[in-house]
Design a protein around this motif. Structure first.
Motif, PDB file in Angstrom:
ATOM      1  N   ALA A  64       0.637  -1.362  -0.053  1.00  0.00           N
ATOM      2  CA  ALA A  64      -0.180   0.230   0.559  1.00  0.00           C
ATOM      3  C   ALA A  64       1.255   1.209  -0.252  1.00  0.00           C
ATOM      4  O   ALA A  64       0.653   2.346  -0.937  1.00  0.00           O
ATOM      5  N   GLN A  65       1.906   0.786   0.384  1.00  0.00           N
ATOM      6  CA  GLN A  65       2.470   2.580   0.855  1.00  0.00           C
ATOM      7  C   GLN A  65       3.748   2.289  -0.578  1.00  0.00           C
ATOM      8  O   GLN A  65       3.216   3.952  -1.357  1.00  0.00           O
ATOM      9  N   LYS A  66       3.490   1.628  -1.119  1.00  0.00           N
ATOM     10  CA  LYS A  66       4.721   2.065  -2.594  1.00  0.00           C
ATOM     11  C   LYS A  66       3.979   1.898  -3.274  1.00  0.00           C
ATOM     12  O   LYS A  66       4.299   2.887  -3.967  1.00  0.00           O
ATOM     13  N   SER A  67       2.597   1.449  -3.247  1.00  0.00           N
ATOM     14  CA  SER A  67       1.688   2.714  -4.689  1.00  0.00           C
ATOM     15  C   SER A  67       1.581   3.972  -3.931  1.00  0.00           C
ATOM     16  O   SER A  67       0.904   3.826  -5.543  1.00  0.00           O
ATOM     17  N   LYS A  68       1.919   4.411  -2.732  1.00  0.00           N
ATOM     18  CA  LYS A  68       1.661   6.063  -3.368  1.00  0.00           C
ATOM     19  C   LYS A  68       3.023   6.513  -3.121  1.00  0.00           C
ATOM     20  O   LYS A  68       3.092   7.870  -3.302  1.00  0.00           O
ATOM     21  N   GLY A  69       4.246   5.897  -3.555  1.00  0.00           N
ATOM     22  CA  GLY A  69       4.989   6.182  -3.902  1.00  0.00           C
ATOM     23  C   GLY A  69       6.248   6.737  -2.560  1.00  0.00           C
ATOM     24  O   GLY A  69       5.575   6.392  -1.494  1.00  0.00           O
ATOM     25  N   VAL A  70       7.563   7.165  -2.172  1.00  0.00           N
ATOM     26  CA  VAL A  70       8.170   7.802  -1.527  1.00  0.00           C
ATOM     27  C   VAL A  70       8.728   9.062  -1.906  1.00  0.00           C
ATOM     28  O   VAL A  70       8.376   9.667  -3.303  1.00  0.00           O
ATOM     29  N   VAL A  71       9.020  10.217  -0.910  1.00  0.00           N
ATOM     30  CA  VAL A  71       9.817  11.069  -0.800  1.00  0.00           C
ATOM     31  C   VAL A  71      10.834  11.371   0.342  1.00  0.00           C
ATOM     32  O   VAL A  71      11.145  10.666   1.026  1.00  0.00           O
ATOM     33  N   THR A  72      12.276  11.972  -0.763  1.00  0.00           N
ATOM     34  CA  THR A  72      13.090  12.394   0.417  1.00  0.00           C
ATOM     35  C   THR A  72      13.627  13.601  -0.084  1.00  0.00           C
ATOM     36  O   THR A  72      12.997  14.103  -1.049  1.00  0.00           O
ATOM     37  N   HIS A  73      14.854  14.500   0.924  1.00  0.00           N
ATOM     38  CA  HIS A  73      14.935  15.424   0.454  1.00  0.00           C
ATOM     39  C   HIS A  73      16.088  15.313   0.129  1.00  0.00           C
ATOM     40  O   HIS A  73      17.282  14.960   1.468  1.00  0.00           O
ATOM     41  N   SER A  74      16.937  15.819  -0.915  1.00  0.00           N
ATOM     42  CA  SER A  74      18.377  15.924  -0.562  1.00  0.00           C
ATOM     43  C   SER A  74      19.041  16.433  -2.326  1.00  0.00           C
ATOM     44  O   SER A  74      18.445  17.079  -2.925  1.00  0.00           O
ATOM     45  N   SER A  75      20.140  17.103  -1.727  1.00  0.00           N
ATOM     46  CA  SER A  75      20.718  17.761  -2.893  1.00  0.00           C
ATOM     47  C   SER A  75      21.853  16.515  -3.933  1.00  0.00           C
ATOM     48  O   SER A  75      22.928  17.259  -4.297  1.00  0.00           O
ATOM     49  N   PHE A  78      22.016  11.066  -2.134  1.00  0.00           N
ATOM     50  CA  PHE A  78      20.277  10.085  -1.766  1.00  0.00           C
ATOM     51  C   PHE A  78      19.444   9.978  -2.779  1.00  0.00           C
ATOM     52  O   PHE A  78      18.815   9.860  -2.985  1.00  0.00           O
ATOM     53  N   ALA A  79      19.526  11.485  -3.538  1.00  0.00           N
ATOM     54  CA  ALA A  79      18.352  11.397  -4.278  1.00  0.00           C
ATOM     55  C   ALA A  79      18.504  10.914  -5.780  1.00  0.00           C
ATOM     56  O   ALA A  79      17.492  10.774  -6.074  1.00  0.00           O
ATOM     57  N   GLN A  80      19.516  10.668  -5.798  1.00  0.00           N
ATOM     58  CA  GLN A  80      20.172   9.851  -7.324  1.00  0.00           C
ATOM     59  C   GLN A  80      19.873   8.194  -6.722  1.00  0.00           C
ATOM     60  O   GLN A  80      19.364   8.164  -7.097  1.00  0.00           O
ATOM     61  N   ALA A  81      19.566   8.182  -5.197  1.00  0.00           N
ATOM     62  CA  ALA A  81      19.670   6.552  -4.911  1.00  0.00           C
ATOM     63  C   ALA A  81      18.487   6.082  -5.078  1.00  0.00           C
ATOM     64  O   ALA A  81      18.187   5.521  -5.704  1.00  0.00           O
ATOM     65  N   ASP A 107      19.870  17.023 -13.669  1.00  0.00           N
ATOM     66  CA  ASP A 107      19.910  16.117 -14.228  1.00  0.00           C
ATOM     67  C   ASP A 107      19.575  14.208 -14.297  1.00  0.00           C
ATOM     68  O   ASP A 107      19.482  13.444 -14.621  1.00  0.00           O
ATOM     69  N   ALA A 108      20.958  14.253 -13.615  1.00  0.00           N
ATOM     70  CA  ALA A 108      20.867  12.652 -12.749  1.00  0.00           C
ATOM     71  C   ALA A 108      19.793  12.066 -12.445  1.00  0.00           C
ATOM     72  O   ALA A 108      19.336  10.917 -12.108  1.00  0.00           O
ATOM     73  N   VAL A 109      19.427  13.153 -11.723  1.00  0.00           N
ATOM     74  CA  VAL A 109      18.041  12.778 -10.789  1.00  0.00           C
ATOM     75  C   VAL A 109      16.570  12.353 -11.893  1.00  0.00           C
ATOM     76  O   VAL A 109      16.330  10.983 -11.681  1.00  0.00           O
ATOM     77  N   LYS A 110      16.406  12.668 -13.189  1.00  0.00           N
ATOM     78  CA  LYS A 110      16.246  13.411 -14.044  1.00  0.00           C
ATOM     79  C   LYS A 110      15.913  11.901 -14.835  1.00  0.00           C
ATOM     80  O   LYS A 110      15.238  11.205 -15.201  1.00  0.00           O
ATOM     81  N   THR A 111      16.941  11.471 -14.793  1.00  0.00           N
ATOM     82  CA  THR A 111      17.866  10.268 -15.758  1.00  0.00           C
ATOM     83  C   THR A 111      17.024   9.575 -15.066  1.00  0.00           C
ATOM     84  O   THR A 111      16.355   8.586 -15.616  1.00  0.00           O
ATOM     85  N   TYR A 112      17.192   8.589 -13.326  1.00  0.00           N
ATOM     86  CA  TYR A 112      16.478   7.724 -13.140  1.00  0.00           C
ATOM     87  C   TYR A 112      15.056   8.410 -12.471  1.00  0.00           C
ATOM     88  O   TYR A 112      14.139   7.346 -11.765  1.00  0.00           O
ATOM     89  N   LYS A 113      14.147   8.809 -13.428  1.00  0.00           N
ATOM     90  CA  LYS A 113      12.681   9.292 -13.467  1.00  0.00           C
ATOM     91  C   LYS A 113      12.683   9.760 -11.971  1.00  0.00           C
ATOM     92  O   LYS A 113      11.666  10.029 -11.199  1.00  0.00           O
ATOM     93  N   GLY A 114      13.241  10.096 -11.016  1.00  0.00           N
ATOM     94  CA  GLY A 114      12.755  10.746  -9.904  1.00  0.00           C
ATOM     95  C   GLY A 114      11.737  11.815 -10.319  1.00  0.00           C
ATOM     96  O   GLY A 114      12.155  13.081 -11.071  1.00  0.00           O
ATOM     97  N   ILE A 115      10.798  12.360  -9.666  1.00  0.00           N
ATOM     98  CA  ILE A 115      10.467  13.580  -9.901  1.00  0.00           C
ATOM     99  C   ILE A 115      10.719  14.956  -9.018  1.00  0.00           C
ATOM    100  O   ILE A 115      10.854  14.990  -7.852  1.00  0.00           O
TER     101      ILE A 115
END
Length: 311
Positions: A64-75, A78-81, A107-115
């Motif tokens: 259920a949690q996975k279905s709603k996604g995850v969020v973090t703050h990172s510069s 970890f943003a990429q990870a 750009d690296a985050v976007k490459t991994y489909k991070g929003i």
């Protein structure tokens, strides 16, 4: 947490990570007067150890949690990870990043489909925006370092190192947010008989050193270090582990970090970022006390801006 539980963490994330190599250098051994074994997480997926903790944290969520996604703050890493781990597991990742983060990192985050959701460049703004995403999207918040699942995942680098070299006397890691250090300490407790863990920290951002001596979590007024990945501070999940079990924290100057980084680049022919070089800088600074010892050094990452090298 015990040895079996930590081994289960390692087994869980194995399909999603690389088992990174351990490299040695006769020249660097001679310089240090010891046997040094470099665990090269700069060869890890997305270029840093942080994919380990991010993967473990997501895998431990409910469906259920996975279905709603995850969020973090990172510069940084970890943003990429989290973006890459989420992509591989099939989960949305919302990444709160300060507006002034270099475009190459975005750009690296976007490459991994991070929003990416941008915010002002301060910790309060980052935390508030992440909280907003939690409420609006129902996403599960995963802290880059102050999270038990992240800590346990980061420790798996040390599991692999000790499996290959069980007779290590010390493992050196850098310390910033404290996740890698705390995870490494836990592993050393259960996977070795007498291996001690020492951290390297920039003198310019020595909050972990001061926290260890005051007994309370300290913060930094300055962030003036080349080791940009270590500008964060400890948290209430990792600090108790560090406070109780770390052997010591060695502070290093900026020129010592650059010298250690340059030495690795020139002699080992591998790319390491400044934050990684902090651990080896601590070995070099402390080498008189380490003579003839077997020393593991976790090279935490290799994500460096090649257009902005310090040498």
């Amino acid at each position: 947490m015990d040895k079996i539980a930590l081994q289960n963490v390692h087994n869980r994330i194995k399909p999603y990570i690389h088992k990174t190599p351990v490299l040695t250098s006769r020249l660097l051994n001679n310089i240090c007067g010891a046997n040094v074994f470099f665990k090269c997480e700069n060869f890890q997926k997305m270029g840093a150890f942080k994919i380990r903790g991010a993967t473990n944290a997501i895998l431990n969520l409910t469906e259920a949690q996975k279905s709603k996604g995850v969020v973090t703050h990172s510069s940084g890493n970890f943003a990429q990870a989290l973006s890459l781990a989420a992509k591989k597991i099939g989960v949305k990742a919302y990444i709160v990043m300060p507006k002034n983060v270099p475009q190459v990192k975005k750009d690296a985050v976007k490459t991994y489909k991070g929003i990416i959701i941008e915010c002002e460049s301060n910790i309060i703004a980052r935390e508030e925006e992440a909280k907003h995403i939690q409420i609006e999207k129902g996403a599960a918040f995963i802290h880059p370092s102050n999270n038990d699942d992240v800590i346990h995942g980061q420790g798996t680098a040390a599991i692999e190192l000790l499996e290959d070299y069980p007779s290590l006397d010390y493992i050196f890691t850098p310390v910033g947010g404290g996740g890698l250090l705390a995870g490494t300490i836990l592993v050393a407790q259960f996977f070795s008989e007498n291996c001690k863990v020492i951290a390297g920290e920039p003198k310019e951002t020595d909050d972990a050193y001061r926290s260890l001596h005051s007994g309370n979590i300290e913060t930094n007024e300055s962030s003036n270090t080349i080791a940009d990945g270590l500008r964060t501070h400890l948290g209430d999940r990792n600090f108790p582990i560090i406070k109780k079990y770390v052997d010591s924290i060695i502070r290093v100057q900026e020129d010592e970090i650059v010298d250690a980084m340059k030495l690795i680049w020139e002699r080992m022919k591998i790319i390491v970022e400044p934050s990684s070089a902090v651990a080896f800088a601590a070995v070099l600074k402390h080498k008189e006390a380490l003579k003839n010892r077997n020393i593991g050094v976790i090279i935490s990452g290799g994500n460096v801006d090649l257009s902005n090298l310090p040498f």
